[in-house]
Scaffold this active site. Structure first.
Site, PDB file in Angstrom:
ATOM      1  N   THR A 216      54.758  16.112  18.906  1.00  0.00           N
ATOM      2  CA  THR A 216      54.705  16.813  17.633  1.00  0.00           C
ATOM      3  C   THR A 216      54.747  18.333  17.746  1.00  0.00           C
ATOM      4  OG1 THR A 216      53.238  15.066  16.847  1.00  0.00           O
ATOM      5  CG2 THR A 216      53.479  16.960  15.404  1.00  0.00           C
ATOM      6  N   ARG A 244      55.992   2.096  13.401  1.00  0.00           N
ATOM      7  CA  ARG A 244      54.701   2.805  13.318  1.00  0.00           C
ATOM      8  C   ARG A 244      54.938   4.234  12.825  1.00  0.00           C
ATOM      9  NH1 ARG A 244      52.618   7.798  15.690  1.00  0.00           N
ATOM     10  NH2 ARG A 244      50.380   7.599  15.869  1.00  0.00           N
ATOM     11  N   VAL A 245      54.161   4.629  11.839  1.00  0.00           N
ATOM     12  CA  VAL A 245      54.217   6.003  11.343  1.00  0.00           C
ATOM     13  C   VAL A 245      52.836   6.614  11.559  1.00  0.00           C
ATOM     14  CG1 VAL A 245      54.478   7.443   9.293  1.00  0.00           C
ATOM     15  CG2 VAL A 245      55.982   5.477   9.624  1.00  0.00           C
ATOM     16  N   GLY A 246      52.794   7.794  12.098  1.00  0.00           N
ATOM     17  CA  GLY A 246      51.520   8.462  12.349  1.00  0.00           C
ATOM     18  C   GLY A 246      51.153   9.394  11.209  1.00  0.00           C
ATOM     19  N   ASP A 247      50.488  10.470  11.573  1.00  0.00           N
ATOM     20  CA  ASP A 247      49.997  11.399  10.553  1.00  0.00           C
ATOM     21  C   ASP A 247      51.035  12.433  10.116  1.00  0.00           C
ATOM     22  OD1 ASP A 247      49.948  12.451  13.141  1.00  0.00           O
ATOM     23  OD2 ASP A 247      48.239  13.761  12.749  1.00  0.00           O
ATOM     24  N   THR A 267      48.474  18.015  15.825  1.00  0.00           N
ATOM     25  CA  THR A 267      49.133  17.237  16.864  1.00  0.00           C
ATOM     26  C   THR A 267      48.048  16.351  17.477  1.00  0.00           C
ATOM     27  OG1 THR A 267      48.699  18.929  18.563  1.00  0.00           O
ATOM     28  CG2 THR A 267      50.793  19.084  17.414  1.00  0.00           C
ATOM     29  N   GLY A 268      48.469  15.268  18.102  1.00  0.00           N
ATOM     30  CA  GLY A 268      47.484  14.383  18.720  1.00  0.00           C
ATOM     31  C   GLY A 268      47.443  13.028  18.034  1.00  0.00           C
ATOM     32  N   GLY A 270      47.461  10.414  15.741  1.00  0.00           N
ATOM     33  CA  GLY A 270      47.667  10.414  14.294  1.00  0.00           C
ATOM     34  C   GLY A 270      46.745   9.492  13.537  1.00  0.00           C
TER      35      GLY A 270
HETATM   36  N1  GLY Z   1      50.442  13.193  15.680  1.00  0.00           N
HETATM   37  C1  GLY Z   1      51.649  12.508  15.857  1.00  0.00           C
HETATM   38  C2  GLY Z   1      51.524  11.060  15.716  1.00  0.00           C
HETATM   39  O1  GLY Z   1      50.446  10.488  15.857  1.00  0.00           O
HETATM   40  O2  GLY Z   1      52.536  10.433  15.453  1.00  0.00           O
END
Ligand code: GLY
Length: 362
Positions: A216, A244-247, A267-268, A270
């Site tokens: 990210t 999969r979708v993160g934050d 970042t990190g 999600g």
């Molecule tokens: N922070 C990026 C993710 O978890 O996809």
């Protein structure tokens, strides 16, 4: 109004991320004395140049001191990172999912316009941030996902490619597949465990950048008019379950901007951020008068308190993952905070670009 030009000096390199210093010109900036125009980003925002001469924060800062709209300037900055095949957590060359397909997420938010746009699970477009911006500008919606995000991107004239893997990302995928051997396990829990173990091992062996497991770039800025904007773009968790979708594309999680208050992005891991909508929380903390560092620390404390599953805790009962936030308030004061360690984040002001150190909770 004085029109002499100042030099932007790339100080860089406190942790050796930046190439040797170079300079380029920006107009003298006229802003109220209590406002310091700035662009901040995760560390990769002052590292990658995609074969050019400037980094993300340098490009964004120099554009936003000219006539370019603040969000367009930030997006032009992150485009450098998205397009750079050497950056393995964003855009082209980002680590693929567990099927070997690169799926990208992004969102952007314009404080003054009070508008935002996002895309998730987008395949075949190197610069998802531009598609997120088009969702903001050209639709009445915030988030378009999957095949329909690609269809939307095609409609607005973006180039759609069959495959965003680079030889390196493909090689890493094959290595991961060899280690995880997901087809071998019938039990989905064991399969997920094996996949994560293989990813962690590859990060420990530095085959993939440990900071890029979740990858990210987040980039936020305040211009001389006091306008605030932000953008986040990612290939997400390396070798994630497809879909999969993160934050990153979710407002309030991977990014939040309030034009009167400030911006925060992450970042990190999600999932931990999503459970706490931390970027929104941080901006609300700024609204209540907290300084950027304290606002971010409060969010990390909340995440720590809400992390109770054993599999996510280390032997001391603390989160076993890291998460970072990049925070700027309406005056241009900024901070980076991290659950662990002291990662560097990118900063560009009229004095030049450099790295600053994140404060950590643990
Ligand atoms: N922070 C990026 C993710 O978890 O996809």
């Amino acid at each position: 109004m004085k029109l002499n030009r100042r030099r932007l000096l790339v100080a860089g390199a406190s942790i050796g991320l930046a190439k040797p210093s170079r300079s380029f010109a920006v107009p003298t900036i006229y802003a109220p004395s209590d406002l310091k125009p700035v662009v901040i980003a995760s560390g990769n925002g002052n590292q990658f140049k995609n074969g050019g001469t400037v980094t993300c924060v340098e490009k964004a800062f120099s554009l936003m001191t000219g006539q370019t709209d603040i969000l367009d300037a930030l997006i032009a900055g992150v485009n450098i990172v998205e397009l750079d095949p050497a950056e393995t957590s964003v855009g082209y060359g980002g680590m693929p999912n567990a099927d070997g397909i690169v799926q990208l997420d992004s969102c952007c938010m314009h404080g003054a316009k009070k508008r935002a746009g996002g895309v998730a699970c987008l395949e075949g477009v190197r610069t998802p941030s531009l598609v997120a911006k088009a969702v903001m500008d050209q639709t009445d919606h915030h988030l378009i996902v999957g095949k329909d995000a690609q269809k939307f991107a095609r409609t607005i004239g973006m180039t759609i490619e069959d495959d965003l893997n680079t030889p390196h990302s493909r090689q890493m995928y094959l290595e991961w597949k060899r280690r995880a051997d997901p087809e071998h396990y019938l039990d989905p829990a064991k399969r997920a465990q094996a996949g994560m173990a293989a990813t962690l091992q590859m990060a420990q062996e530095r085959l993939i950048d440990p900071h890029h497991m979740y990858g990210t770039i987040n980039c936020n800025g305040v211009n001389a008019k006091g306008e605030i904007a932000g953008v986040t773009t990612t290939s997400g968790l390396a070798f994630k379950i497809p879909g999969r979708v993160g934050d990153s594309p979710i407002l309030g999680a991977g990014l939040y901007v309030d034009g009167a208050v400030g911006a925060a992005g992450s970042t990190g891991r999600g999932e931990a951020n999503l459970y706490n909508l931390s970027s929104f929380l941080i901006v609300e903390n700024l609204r209540r008068g907290m300084r950027p560092k304290d606002a971010g620390m409060e969010a990390l404390k909340r995440i720590r308190a809400n992390t109770i599953e054993k599999r996510l805790l280390d032997k001391n009962g603390n989160p076993s993952f890291s998460l970072q936030f990049y925070i700027v308030n309406a005056k241009g004061e900024h901070a980076g905070v991290s659950m662990y360690g002291n990662p560097q984040y990118a900063v560009c002001t009229e004095k030049g670009s450099t790295f600053a150190t994140c404060d950590n909770l643990l």
